[in-house]
Write an enzyme that holds these catalytic residues in place. Structure first.
Site, PDB file in Angstrom:
ATOM      1  N   ASP A 262      79.350  39.345  65.899  1.00 36.11           N
ATOM      2  CA  ASP A 262      79.305  37.997  65.347  1.00 36.11           C
ATOM      3  C   ASP A 262      78.769  38.120  63.912  1.00 36.11           C
ATOM      4  O   ASP A 262      78.406  39.201  63.443  1.00 36.11           O
ATOM      5  CB  ASP A 262      78.442  37.078  66.230  1.00 36.11           C
ATOM      6  CG  ASP A 262      78.802  35.616  66.027  1.00 36.11           C
ATOM      7  OD1 ASP A 262      78.568  34.797  66.935  1.00 36.11           O
ATOM      8  OD2 ASP A 262      79.331  35.292  64.947  1.00 36.11           O
TER       9      ASP A 262
HETATM   10  C1  GLC Z   1      79.598  32.163  63.743  1.00 36.84           C
HETATM   11  C2  GLC Z   1      79.777  31.921  65.226  1.00 36.84           C
HETATM   12  C3  GLC Z   1      81.044  32.493  65.783  1.00 36.84           C
HETATM   13  C4  GLC Z   1      82.113  32.444  64.721  1.00 36.84           C
HETATM   14  C5  GLC Z   1      81.703  33.422  63.632  1.00 36.84           C
HETATM   15  C6  GLC Z   1      82.705  33.444  62.485  1.00 36.84           C
HETATM   16  O1  GLC Z   1      78.258  32.457  63.464  1.00 36.84           O
HETATM   17  O2  GLC Z   1      78.724  32.334  66.073  1.00 36.84           O
HETATM   18  O3  GLC Z   1      81.393  31.742  66.950  1.00 36.84           O
HETATM   19  O4  GLC Z   1      83.370  32.815  65.279  1.00 36.84           O
HETATM   20  O5  GLC Z   1      80.414  33.112  63.122  1.00 36.84           O
HETATM   21  O6  GLC Z   1      82.732  32.216  61.866  1.00 36.84           O
END
Ligand code: GLC
Length: 717
Positions: A262
């Site tokens: 993430d």
């Molecule tokens: C965010 C979220 C995730 C998302 C990623 C990219 O922090 O936790 O669900 O897909 O970053 O935006």
């Protein structure tokens, strides 16, 4: 390209180029249009590295994607195309109801169709991978991201996970489809105290029986990527958790796709206290099995050194790179690095009438009617109504992850109701001085037949980093309702929400209440059609509405405990006083999982079983007849639950094992059949073996998880 051609390309790559494929940079490194969807961390990397990184997130739009790709390839020595990823969670430009609302539809076909539409709009906009479906099981409405999940039940989440992966990816990533990335692996929804990014800690048994199955279902449906979660799992952050990423994901589940972190979740391992710097986290991540690092620079800065120092194996890097090249090849990027990006098609497809029709159908089936005293709903056009509340003219129905959804394209409830009630007055009741706003609303409501309340949460009250300890409506809204109650007129509450709410101060004062969620582009139209009876509500809660925040976590498939308040079998003499209960609130939630009313009524016959006992390899059939006994044609979600009465670990008082959403005309009856087999009775034992036990079971079929009106016993021998 053939696998041999991929291999030939791979052998030409330098170590730096390989490591670049394992790093994803935020879109603003390539484009001013890049959406920032996480903390902005200046990464301190060179221009050369930026153009070696193999994927980016947050850029979309055909023209911009093609411009960035062209510029990128011009600087790429081996012409390996850039991979474009984005958060198309519940729609690209046509926005569908938030997933928690989709979960309440119990309509898998519609969810799959919604994902297909989202993929079609994303594909022509140049998106290759979407960071969805999010399948985290949720039991705590304080957590802002419950809006992104399909709810509290593992089985229902598995079904939706499969439907959405199929909708996004199709059979083989054909045109109009995108690769899906199931998230957040694992158990992100169990953050302690409902506080986002907080510690997750649970038994391996709970993890396997409740929280892991939906990710597995997505993998079995062929999902191409999986995203690690911010939280710890058994004390180790998921992003560097070898058991999770290598033992479980690769060895036990045979996942062959790509693992992506993430947003900066790898770098955050330093905050978790497992590493002292980015060099350490790079070693931990690669060795644990993380392929792509999202938006932090530890791989590009330190992996080469770690290979030289023998801290990470080049073979592991090569494996990860081959997975990324394979993904790009499956998407056809080597043949056409622009893939589906198409400016003309984009303008035709985005927000098309056909797509709006799907969004409308999904919104209609996601609305949940919780109360309808004396059948005040549906409304007749002859009624003199007034629309009151802060959501009356709001356009923020599109939820927290609404990508390119434009709320200016989202009709308001006022706009949707005026065609039915041309003389309807609207009072937002939100002024600088709330008392004046409330007094004005009361004064204007004096001569109407029915008050329609448009209340609820702003979309910014839920979503990532949007946890709330108070899940009641705002004080102003509660005072507005109390003041209007003095008029003694029928009141209908339309609640727009991103989470289950504590409905104190609302539910006791209104005659009808409909949970409308943030139901997307077509929310207002769906709400108006339903209020007028042109659509009959069929939604059923996929997440419990607690009596109050003090009850949390409260969910239907709980363990019985040794001193249950209900069905207590006093094996030895205990007084009624010493049972599992509160002194000040009931154990029962306000509204349970699976609950939702219709404008019509349904009668259920008793259940019959083809046999009372069966053995492995056999199955039995549970049958019953459901009849529409009311005055409206409508849909009913007939739910099948099973209880394992005696097992090697304590098992839930019941678990959803099947459901059928059926349409019945007025007076129509349908005989339904549910097949029960041994596989449905399997669970993880304390030694992590997955199997069923011979013994006695109880089967329930009803209209909600708290419907125990009809049950029948059977045995596995
Ligand atoms: C965010 C979220 C995730 C998302 C990623 C990219 O922090 O936790 O669900 O897909 O970053 O935006």
């Amino acid at each position: 390209m053939t696998q041999a051609e991929i291999k030939a390309l791979f052998t030409q790559m330098t170590l730096a180029e390989k490591i670049g494929q394992l790093t994803q940079l935020p879109g603003h490194f390539y484009s001013n249009d890049g959406e920032i969807t996480g903390p902005i961390a200046e990464l301190g990397i060179s221009e050369e590295i930026v153009h070696q990184c193999g994927s980016t997130l947050g850029i979309s739009g055909a023209a911009e994607v093609m411009r960035v790709q062209k510029e990128y390839l011009a600087k790429s020595r081996l012409k390996i195309p850039l991979l474009f990823m984005a958060d198309v969670v519940h729609g690209y430009r046509t926005i569908f109801p938030i997933p928690l609302a989709m979960g309440a539809s119990w309509n898998l076909e519609l969810a799959q169709e919604s994902a297909r539409v989202a993929a079609a709009e994303a594909d022509v906009a140049g998106v290759h991978v979407t960071f969805a479906p999010m399948v985290d099981l949720v039991r705590d409405p304080r957590w802002g991201r419950v809006m992104e999940s399909t709810g509290e039940d593992s089985y229902l989440n598995e079904m939706f996970a499969q439907a959405m992966v199929r909708g996004f990816q199709g059979e083989h990533l054909e045109s109009g489809r995108v690769a899906a990335c199931v998230k957040h692996f694992a158990a992100y929804g169990a953050a302690e105290a409902g506080r986002d990014y907080n510690t997750v800690d649970m038994s391996r048994l709970m993890l396997r029986n409740q929280y892991l199955p939906a990710y597995k279902a997505a993998i079995d449906a062929g999902v191409k990527l999986i995203m690690t979660s911010f939280n710890t799992v058994e004390g180790v952050p998921a992003t560097v958790n070898r058991w999770l990423l290598r033992d479980l994901l690769r060895k036990e589940w045979h996942f062959e796709g790509t693992v992506i972190s993430d947003y900066t979740s790898l770098a955050e391992v330093v905050n978790h206290g497992l590493a002292s710097d980015l060099k350490d986290v790079a070693e931990l991540g690669l060795n644990a099995g993380l392929d792509i690092e999202m938006s932090s620079p530890s791989y590009v800065k330190y992996l080469a050194q770690l290979v030289d120092a023998g801290k990470v194996r080049l073979a592991d890097i090569d494996e990860a790179v081959m997975r990324v090249l394979t993904l790009k090849n499956e998407l056809g990027l080597f043949e056409n690095p622009y893939r589906g990006a198409n400016v003309e098609l984009e303008s035709k497809l985005h927000f098309s009438a056909e797509h709006q029709a799907v969004a409308l159908a999904q919104a209609e089936e996601s609305l949940v009617l919780l109360k309808n005293e004396s059948n005040i709903l549906p409304l007749s056009k002859e009624k003199k109504v007034i629309l009151i509340g802060p959501k009356a003219t709001a356009r923020d129905h599109i939820g927290a992850w609404c990508w390119k959804g434009d709320k200016r394209e989202t009709p308001t409830i006022e706009e949707a109701l005026l065609p039915y009630f041309p003389n309807m007055k609207t009072v937002e009741a939100t002024t600088m001085d709330e008392d004046i706003g409330i007094a004005d609303a009361v004064a204007q409501a004096k001569d109407v037949d029915v008050i329609i309340l448009a209340i609820g949460e702003k979309r910014s009250f839920s979503g990532e980093a949007r946890s709330k300890a108070d899940i009641t409506l705002t004080d102003m809204q509660l005072r507005l309702i109390t003041a209007l109650k003095q008029l003694n007129k029928p009141m209908i509450a339309l609640v727009m929400n991103g989470r289950p709410l504590d409905l104190h101060g609302v539910i006791e004062h209104v005659d009808a209440l409909m949970v409308c969620w943030h139901a997307g582009t077509q929310a207002a139209k769906a709400i108006a059609k339903t209020l007028m009876g042109m659509s009959v509500p069929s939604g059923k809660l996929s997440m419990t509405f607690p009596h109050s925040v003090g009850q949390i976590p409260v969910y239907y498939n709980a363990l019985n405990t040794g001193r249950p308040l209900k069905n207590f079998a006093p094996v030895v003499g205990y007084s009624e006083d010493y049972l599992s209960k509160y002194l000040d609130i009931p154990n029962a939630p306000r509204y349970p999982f699976g609950f939702g009313l219709s404008y019509t009524t349904f009668a259920y016959s008793d259940i019959t079983l083809s046999k009372a006992a069966f053995s492995k390899g056999e199955s039995i059939t549970a049958s019953l007849t459901v009849t529409n006994t009311g005055n409206f044609a409508g849909k009913e979600v007939v739910q099948l639950y099973i209880r394992d009465c005696v097992a090697s670990v304590s098992r839930p008082v019941k678990e959803l094992k099947g459901f059928q959403k059926i349409f019945l005309a007025v007076g129509e009856s349908k005989e339904l059949h549910f097949t029960i087999n041994e596989e449905m009775l399997r669970y993880y034992h304390a030694d992590e073996s997955f199997s069923s036990d011979a013994g006695d079971f109880t089967l329930f079929i009803g209209t909600s998880s708290d419907d125990d009106a009809r049950k029948i016993d059977f045995s596995l021998v």
